[in-house]
Design a protein around this motif. Structure first.
Motif, PDB file in Angstrom:
ATOM      1  N   LYS A 221     -11.331  11.365   7.255  1.00 30.54           N
ATOM      2  CA  LYS A 221     -11.207  11.687   5.830  1.00 30.54           C
ATOM      3  C   LYS A 221     -12.382  12.569   5.430  1.00 30.54           C
ATOM      4  CE  LYS A 221     -12.231   8.561   2.805  1.00 30.54           C
ATOM      5  NZ  LYS A 221     -12.226   7.404   1.888  1.00 30.54           N
TER       6      LYS A 221
ATOM      7  N   ASN B 216      -0.707  12.073  -2.513  1.00 28.22           N
ATOM      8  CA  ASN B 216      -1.996  11.732  -1.918  1.00 28.22           C
ATOM      9  C   ASN B 216      -3.025  12.830  -2.215  1.00 28.22           C
ATOM     10  OD1 ASN B 216      -3.763  10.244   0.101  1.00 28.22           O
ATOM     11  ND2 ASN B 216      -3.636  12.269   1.053  1.00 28.22           N
TER      12      ASN B 216
ATOM     13  N   LYS C 112       0.833  -1.196   0.000  1.00 33.65           N
ATOM     14  CA  LYS C 112       0.000   0.000   0.000  1.00 33.65           C
ATOM     15  C   LYS C 112       0.874   1.255   0.000  1.00 33.65           C
ATOM     16  CE  LYS C 112      -3.492  -2.411   2.779  1.00 33.65           C
ATOM     17  NZ  LYS C 112      -4.262  -2.408   4.046  1.00 33.65           N
TER      18      LYS C 112
ATOM     19  N   ASN D 137       1.217   3.561  -2.045  1.00 35.97           N
ATOM     20  CA  ASN D 137       0.572   4.777  -2.555  1.00 35.97           C
ATOM     21  C   ASN D 137      -0.512   5.293  -1.613  1.00 35.97           C
ATOM     22  OD1 ASN D 137       2.127   4.862  -4.935  1.00 35.97           O
ATOM     23  ND2 ASN D 137       0.787   3.353  -5.912  1.00 35.97           N
ATOM     24  N   GLN D 138      -0.629   4.691  -0.451  1.00 33.79           N
ATOM     25  CA  GLN D 138      -1.631   5.108   0.515  1.00 33.79           C
ATOM     26  C   GLN D 138      -0.938   5.483   1.831  1.00 33.79           C
ATOM     27  OE1 GLN D 138      -4.641   2.119   1.009  1.00 33.79           O
ATOM     28  NE2 GLN D 138      -4.805   1.704  -1.198  1.00 33.79           N
TER      29      GLN D 138
ATOM     30  N   GLN E 259      -6.273  12.590  -0.927  1.00 32.36           N
ATOM     31  CA  GLN E 259      -7.281  12.584   0.120  1.00 32.36           C
ATOM     32  C   GLN E 259      -7.054  13.741   1.098  1.00 32.36           C
ATOM     33  OE1 GLN E 259      -6.664   8.649   1.754  1.00 32.36           O
ATOM     34  NE2 GLN E 259      -8.244   7.754   0.467  1.00 32.36           N
TER      35      GLN E 259
END
Length: 473
Positions: free
Chosen positions: A262, A186, A153, A155-156, A188
């Protein structure tokens, strides 16, 4: 009358109590300004030193100023003890770290630092910030070990407890960092959710047992740019401390869970959706030191010796001052003060001993400084390595090692075997006695009391004989 006396007694009691409370809350402290010439990937530091006598470090309330063109990072805490004239003075050092926001020369106006109810100002100054290598703080790949589920993960955002050592020796320092990493790309919009409640609980779960802790004292998350496996992240570091294992028992760092909010727009309305990030569990297995009589009795780490002496050429009876500083990334406060023993050739007198533990970048360093007075008694050339040496376990070579003095002194003059030297006594009864003229007889010191008694009796007898003779006449 009794009621009036009781009233004034009660009034004085509360007045004394109030002054004692104010005196306890107020304390003297000193301000130290760090290096004024730094790189962009370094931090500028303002430190305060407060006395630790009768002081609970957790009860000290301090406030550092905001600096234009700099971002406040965490506050680290160090300890210092100074051995002076047979007494130990304990001190606590708090250091505020500032991250520069640009390159150039910045003017810092006069401002103040608050400790409890006391404030002190510092003079204005300039800070020069130079470009760094690429402008990114790069973490060594061996300092962060990523589990497979984290790499999957990449990329998170991910939560991680990292250690710079997973197989330290017993007594060797290993540094734990508890951080959230957010990829630079990112998209988010994230927001922390009650970190003032979550983080302290997670830190309590994180702290290993059977270890000596030296905390970096982060009070707010430290934000920095890092690169891991050639990928750029923003790191939000919540906790950092160096630990020294007391035995070879495995140290299990459990998986930690942190809730993040989020931001999402649903039906035209922005809502906060909880997200939970979990860190992989971490196992640290301390290694036992090789079999040696000094195992567990000497420091473990990598150390260097810095030393100086007031002069290398002197005469017998002349005072020399020798200073040694042992600095390293181990727990340097474990250095025992050497029991210096004077011999036929040299006299030693310890003037002061100072030890401290302080953070430097991502390591916790120890420093032990001693000031020794040397008075040579015999002429000749002397190598101080036979008197000053420090044994430790070198984690780089994985062997026991010794730091030895490299200073030689040349002594001239006559031997001083029978020479009395009381100059080291500050208020001693015999200070300077060797310089007095012993040819002059002092009555009250050298008189023979038996002779004085005999003379007195003889005088009385003579007087009585004279009186008897005069009476008969």
């Amino acid at each position: 009358m009794n009621s009036r006396n009781a009233f004034w007694g009660l009034f004085l009691y509360f007045l004394v109590g109030f002054h004692a409370l104010v005196a306890q809350n107020k304390m003297d402290f000193t301000i130290q300004i760090g290096s004024k010439n730094i790189n962009q990937d370094e931090t500028f530091v303002i430190s305060i030193t407060v006395p630790a006598v009768g002081t609970n470090p957790e009860s000290i309330v301090y406030k550092f100023p905001e600096l234009a063109n700099f971002q406040k990072l965490g506050i680290s805490r160090g300890k210092s003890s100074n051995y002076q004239n047979g007494q130990i003075e304990q001190r606590i050092i708090y250091s505020q770290h500032y991250q520069p926001l640009g390159v150039g020369q910045f003017y810092i106006p006069s401002d103040e630092v608050m400790v409890n109810q006391l404030s002190q100002k510092f003079e204005p100054f300039y800070i020069s910030v130079n470009p760094s290598n690429g402008g990114i703080i790069e973490n060594n790949s061996d300092e962060i070990s990523l589990a497979d589920e984290v790499l999957a993960k990449a990329n998170q955002p991910f939560l991680l407890v990292a250690s710079n050592q997973v197989r330290p020796f017993v007594g060797q320092g290993f540094t734990l960092k508890f951080s959230l990493f957010v990829p630079e790309n990112n998209t988010q919009e994230l927001e922390f959710d009650r970190n003032d409640i979550q983080i302290p609980k997670l830190i309590q779960q994180l702290r290993p047992r059977n270890c000596w802790e030296e905390s970096f004292g982060l009070q707010v998350e430290k934000v920095s740019k890092v690169e891991i496996n050639q990928k750029k992240y923003t790191e939000y570091r919540f906790f950092q401390a160096t630990y020294f294992a007391l035995n070879n028992r495995p140290i299990q760092i459990p998986s930690l869970s942190l809730q993040i909010l989020k931001k999402e727009k649903l039906a035209g309305e922005v809502k906060s959706i909880p997200m939970v990030f979990k860190s992989p569990a971490l196992l640290i297995q301390p290694r036992t030191l090789p079999n040696h009589p000094l195992a567990s009795k000497v420091p473990v780490g990598i150390y260097t010796l810095k030393e100086s002496i007031s002069k290398n050429l002197a005469k017998t009876g002349e005072q020399l001052v020798y200073t040694s500083s042992i600095i390293g990334d181990g727990n340097g406060i474990l250095w025992d003060s050497k029991g210096l023993e004077s011999d036929y050739f040299i006299d030693f007198n310890r003037i002061s001993t100072q030890s401290s533990v302080f953070p430097s970048m991502d390591k916790m360093l120890g420093n032990k400084t001693e000031i020794i007075q040397i008075i040579p008694k015999q002429p000749g050339k002397f190598a101080l390595k036979q008197y000053f040496y420090w044994i430790y376990f070198n984690t780089r070579t994985e062997k026991f090692d010794t730091l030895r003095s490299k200073i030689d002194v040349q002594i001239q003059g006559q031997p001083s075997d029978s020479r009395v030297n009381t100059s080291r006594e500050m208020d001693g009864l015999y200070r300077g006695i060797e310089n007095m003229n012993s040819d002059t007889v002092v009555w009250n010191r050298w008189v023979n009391w038996r002779q004085l008694a005999n003379l007195t009796i003889f005088s009385i007898f003579v007087v009585l004989v004279f009186l008897v003779w005069k009476t008969k006449k």
